[in-house]
Design an enzyme around this catalytic site. Sequence first.
Site, PDB file in Angstrom:
ATOM      1  N   ARG A  34     -14.870  10.729 -17.455  1.00  0.00           N
ATOM      2  CA  ARG A  34     -14.813   9.827 -16.308  1.00  0.00           C
ATOM      3  C   ARG A  34     -15.218  10.522 -15.015  1.00  0.00           C
ATOM      4  O   ARG A  34     -15.892   9.926 -14.165  1.00  0.00           O
ATOM      5  CB  ARG A  34     -13.412   9.228 -16.185  1.00  0.00           C
ATOM      6  N   ALA A  35     -14.831  11.778 -14.837  1.00  0.00           N
ATOM      7  CA  ALA A  35     -15.180  12.499 -13.612  1.00  0.00           C
ATOM      8  C   ALA A  35     -16.690  12.630 -13.470  1.00  0.00           C
ATOM      9  O   ALA A  35     -17.233  12.472 -12.368  1.00  0.00           O
ATOM     10  CB  ALA A  35     -14.519  13.871 -13.599  1.00  0.00           C
TER      11      ALA A  35
END
Length: 347
Positions: free
Chosen positions: A248-249
């Site tokens: 996700r980052a």
Amino acid sequence: MSTVQSAARVAFPFTALVGQPLLQRALLLVAIDPRIGGVLVSGPRGTAKSTAARALAAMLPEAPFVTLPLAASLEQLVGTLNVEDVLRDGQLRLAPGLVARAHNGVLYVDEVNLLPDALVDALLDVAASGINTVERDGISQQHAARFALVGTMNPEEGELRPQLLDRFGLSVLLGNPSDPQQRQEILRTRLAFDEDPQALTAAHAAQLRQLADTVAAARAALPRLAWPDAVLQHAAALALAAGVDGMRADLVMLRAARALAALEGRDAVSTQDVDAVAELALAHRRTVEPSTNRTAPSANDNSGPRSDKPPAPAATPSSEGDWGALPPQPTPTTRVLSTGAWPAKKA
């Protein structure tokens, strides 16, 4: 109309915010691309968290500003289906929730760390996908729900669970301004707004219009901007160095970098754009601090204090034991016949 009533109805100008450039950048990025997943603003009381969120909505043309109360139910948030209408007239009707009202605007959640986890989870799902799914009795219906999610919290009142913290796209940690000149400027601007909000808004009207037009142009430019391989590689390397979990980052960094490139009018995303937004995406996900990548200082480490004295010899075992300790002494033991709580056992 009194000055107090006037100030309550007029939002503080976004361009008049003082000393919050990182917060302003994060808010603009999620306004350009809501799929970033919102921004979590953490800081003590009185650091303009809610003021900045309202200012963003006021700057965007015809953008609703919707507040999620702490006591809201899941149905109030995502909506519900009136299945009874199907039995009555054959029509399935959607009772829209707060996410539907916030479409193309700003959804503000104050004290998001105090919300039930189920509401936060559902809210972040909709914010990241831009689509809200309402289900009831085996029937589901979807509608668009694209909004800039802004959650604020005071760390002194509790933290978000790591699983929910990771779901926020960007994060900004605010602190109390420590520069006297900056504090004076903040006070001067706030007092001017309280005295005559229309005058301060009019003074910033041209900047607000220009910034709103820039945001609209950036939204339109997003589909034309791609991520070169070098940008993908750089984002992945930063995420790995931060020790984040999952992907996700990386995705948030790439979407935020593209939004920044569009905001600044560039026709390509660069590694510099990734660097500019990296800390916004990594700060609340980082498990490896940049300054603690080494578990112990090396022989060539010059970062610590130095001394011309030779190192003390390593301690060796001695008959005297550790410093301040007495040598072991034999101690006789005696048999306890009774503690008083139970009767003594007979021999």
